[in-house]
Write a protein that holds these residues in place. Structure first.
Motif, PDB file in Angstrom:
ATOM      1  N   PRO A 108      41.513  37.173  31.630  1.00 44.65           N
ATOM      2  CA  PRO A 108      40.139  37.113  31.114  1.00 44.65           C
ATOM      3  C   PRO A 108      39.082  36.935  32.206  1.00 44.65           C
ATOM      4  O   PRO A 108      37.913  36.776  31.898  1.00 44.65           O
ATOM      5  CB  PRO A 108      40.182  35.880  30.201  1.00 44.65           C
ATOM      6  CG  PRO A 108      41.263  35.021  30.748  1.00 44.65           C
ATOM      7  CD  PRO A 108      42.270  35.941  31.372  1.00 44.65           C
ATOM      8  N   ASN A 133      38.861  37.654  26.208  1.00 42.16           N
ATOM      9  CA  ASN A 133      40.235  37.604  25.699  1.00 42.16           C
ATOM     10  C   ASN A 133      40.438  38.467  24.461  1.00 42.16           C
ATOM     11  O   ASN A 133      41.321  38.192  23.634  1.00 42.16           O
ATOM     12  CB  ASN A 133      40.624  36.165  25.344  1.00 42.16           C
ATOM     13  CG  ASN A 133      40.915  35.335  26.579  1.00 42.16           C
ATOM     14  OD1 ASN A 133      41.815  35.654  27.355  1.00 42.16           O
ATOM     15  ND2 ASN A 133      40.153  34.264  26.786  1.00 42.16           N
ATOM     16  N   ALA A 136      44.068  39.871  24.492  1.00 40.59           N
ATOM     17  CA  ALA A 136      45.071  38.792  24.395  1.00 40.59           C
ATOM     18  C   ALA A 136      45.112  38.243  22.970  1.00 40.59           C
ATOM     19  O   ALA A 136      46.195  37.950  22.439  1.00 40.59           O
ATOM     20  CB  ALA A 136      44.748  37.685  25.389  1.00 40.59           C
ATOM     21  N   LEU A 142      47.143  34.249  23.023  1.00 39.65           N
ATOM     22  CA  LEU A 142      46.047  33.420  23.508  1.00 39.65           C
ATOM     23  C   LEU A 142      46.295  31.943  23.202  1.00 39.65           C
ATOM     24  O   LEU A 142      46.688  31.598  22.094  1.00 39.65           O
ATOM     25  CB  LEU A 142      44.748  33.872  22.818  1.00 39.65           C
ATOM     26  CG  LEU A 142      43.457  33.357  23.407  1.00 39.65           C
ATOM     27  CD1 LEU A 142      43.311  33.809  24.846  1.00 39.65           C
ATOM     28  CD2 LEU A 142      42.272  33.853  22.587  1.00 39.65           C
ATOM     29  N   HIS A 164      35.414  32.950  33.352  1.00 40.27           N
ATOM     30  CA  HIS A 164      35.515  33.830  32.183  1.00 40.27           C
ATOM     31  C   HIS A 164      34.172  34.149  31.552  1.00 40.27           C
ATOM     32  O   HIS A 164      34.112  34.968  30.651  1.00 40.27           O
ATOM     33  CB  HIS A 164      36.372  33.168  31.077  1.00 40.27           C
ATOM     34  CG  HIS A 164      37.707  32.704  31.537  1.00 40.27           C
ATOM     35  ND1 HIS A 164      38.407  31.706  30.906  1.00 40.27           N
ATOM     36  CD2 HIS A 164      38.489  33.107  32.569  1.00 40.27           C
ATOM     37  CE1 HIS A 164      39.544  31.502  31.529  1.00 40.27           C
ATOM     38  NE2 HIS A 164      39.616  32.338  32.548  1.00 40.27           N
ATOM     39  N   PRO A 172      45.577  33.656  28.393  1.00 40.51           N
ATOM     40  CA  PRO A 172      46.789  34.218  27.799  1.00 40.51           C
ATOM     41  C   PRO A 172      48.019  33.492  28.335  1.00 40.51           C
ATOM     42  O   PRO A 172      48.000  33.023  29.475  1.00 40.51           O
ATOM     43  CB  PRO A 172      46.763  35.669  28.278  1.00 40.51           C
ATOM     44  CG  PRO A 172      46.004  35.634  29.556  1.00 40.51           C
ATOM     45  CD  PRO A 172      45.012  34.508  29.449  1.00 40.51           C
TER      46      PRO A 172
END
Lengths: 214, 299
Positions: A108, A133, A136, A142, A164, A172
């Motif tokens: 991410p 994410n 994911a 996640l 992020h 993840p």
């Protein structure tokens, strides 16, 4: 040296603070629940389109057109276990991939960190920024890093918001999926224990098995 | 955690009743409750206060809600996007760009969106930042790239792209061109270029300089955007105040303003909850993933 032996050597160097945070991850994340949530063999892989390290958009449709696709999730540039694994994947798979297959590694991280990792380790495959994410979450891998682990990372200047662009501390779980050209997952491995990874020999084996069936 | 779990919690946070939420999500109540319990375990705290007749979000639940909504929104958007990967439906991108950010900054990202999404229909607006944020709220723009505002309306999503310092732009033969960097007192007697909007970037830099030197330097001429400002420097109307990330024209030089040290955050913004076209989503993702040449501290 097999990948997991290298990772074991890294784990042996953990500080007591890191070891306690690691134990918390192992207690908090339930591998059975995660395996329940995640994509399994026989599931259809959700499609995606993500920026690569060079600032180009890469779509799963295009990748599957080329052949088999290996999707691996890593936690981030701050994770030494992930960095060892990404390099090992490069060494093991680059010669194999030339034959109708692609490997993509997703994390991410934003802000050019995919480019940083790719150039630092001289990787030959695509590193994609799984912004927020989104992929994911669809793969069901996640998790939220637990509090002690978050504190450990903060004490090392590693902060989710900067990495992020979001404050949730969602990452993840290290995991690898082999996907046939028709989009069906044929091999899935999920590692709650982030110090363990798919033993790399399994990947060329899975690829060869797919090619034999073509 | 998985997406259905997150979706259940989002519905529950709205209706605050397990029975009604389970019905809305079309699952049995025991399965619904188990799912919420599991999410609480995975996130590491109670999301809800369960009392006989009242269900309320805990403080932890309130703090997790926007984060989980963001994950859900991103995944929904990605799913929607995947459905349209091969479609030729029109994909509008109505972009607002701050008049004080140089267009070349976003040129590569825009080229990539155009190359990937053939059906993209691009519109760009360059107006005062406050005007563009209002246009975002009215639904006239999808994405805005600009300088971080002191306050932002609640409905905005905002992501930091990079930070940049301020520079002074001057003719090559100007006496200050031989300096490595420029401090406020160097500018006390200079003629500087202001901006036609009081909140615009040059005015913000000017007020910092004025605070240091005790008065505002002379600014008889004003420009409305970065390009015009540099044109005015070329015609000899004054020294330009701008961002270190602006491209410098051949006949000018840029010198960093080293005292006071000022830093501006460049951000990308969208309106929360508004559906975005594939082109708009791609632009935001590429912008956020980008290394930005002007971000020296990556990672």
């Amino acid at each position: 040296m097999p990948l997991n032996e290298t990772l074991d050597a890294l784990r042996a160097k953990m500080t007591s603070q890191a070891a306690a945070a690691f134990e918390e991850v192992m207690q908090r994340l339930d591998s059975r629940l995660l395996a329940d949530n995640a994509l399994k063999t026989g599931d259809v892989m959700p499609g995606f389109e993500l920026p690569n390290a060079e600032g180009k958009l890469v779509s799963s449709v295009e990748l599957l057109r080329r052949g088999v696709l290996i999707v691996t999730f890593y936690r981030g540039s701050w994770c030494p276990y992930c960095m060892v694994t990404l390099q090992a994947l490069d060494a093991m798979l680059t010669p194999v991939l030339e034959r109708k297959a692609s490997l993509v590694a997703l994390s991410p991280e934003t802000g050019g960190r995919a480019q940083f990792v790719k150039s630092k380790y001289g990787l030959h495959y695509e590193l994609l920024a799984d912004v927020d994410n989104a992929v994911a979450a669809q793969f069901g891998v996640l998790v939220r890093l637990p509090p002690r682990y978050r504190r450990l990372l903060l004490s090392r200047g590693i902060e989710a918001e900067t990495l992020h662009g979001g404050a949730g501390w969602f990452v993840p779980v290290p995991s690898t999926f082999v996907v046939a050209p028709n989009g069906i997952v044929v091999h899935a491995e999920i590692h709650v224990d982030f110090t363990r990874r798919t033993e790399l020999e399994t990947l060329p084996q899975a690829l060869r098995a797919l090619w034999q069936n073509e | 955690m998985d997406l259905p779990q997150i979706g259940y919690f989002i519905v529950l946070s709205r209706v605050l009743n397990f029975t009604h939420a389970a019905r809305e999500c079309r699952v049995t109540q025991p399965a619904f409750s188990r799912s919420i319990k599991r999410l609480e375990w995975e996130l590491g705290g109670d999301l809800l206060l369960r009392e006989r007749s009242l269900t309320q979000l805990t403080e932890f639940g309130r703090s997790m809600l926007p984060l989980l909504e963001q994950v859900k929104a991103a995944a929904d958007l990605a799913r929607d996007e995947a459905r349209h990967l091969q479609s030729r439906d029109s994909a509008p991108l109505r972009l607002g760009l701050s008049p004080w950010l140089a267009f070349p900054l976003i040129g590569a990202i825009l080229s990539e969106v155009i190359a990937s999404i053939r059906s993209m229909e691009f519109t760009i607006a360059v107006e005062a930042e406050t005007v563009m944020r209002e246009r975002m709220l009215r639904g006239e723009l999808d994405v805005f790239v600009g300088l971080q505002a002191d306050t932002l309306p609640e409905r905005f999503n905002q992501w930091h792209l990079f930070s940049t310092g301020a520079s002074v732009f001057l003719p090559q033969n100007h006496r200050l061109a031989c300096e490595e960097s420029i401090i406020s007192t160097n500018l006390a007697e200079a003629t500087l270029l202001g901006a036609s909007e009081p909140e615009a970037l040059p005015e913000r830099i000017l007020s910092q300089i004025a605070r240091r030197v005790g008065r505002r330097p002379s600014t008889p001429h004003r420009a409305g955007n970065w390009e015009t400002s540099l044109q005015l420097v070329r015609t000899g109307l004054g020294l330009g105040l701008g961002l270190s990330c602006w491209p410098t024209p051949a006949e000018l030089v840029a010198r960093a303003l080293s005292e006071p040290v000022v830093e501006y955050d460049v951000v990308v913004e969208t309106l929360a909850g508004r559906p975005q076209s594939r082109a708009a989503t791609a632009f935001v993702k590429l912008a956020r993933a980008s290394a930005w040449t002007y971000a020296p501290d990556v990672p």
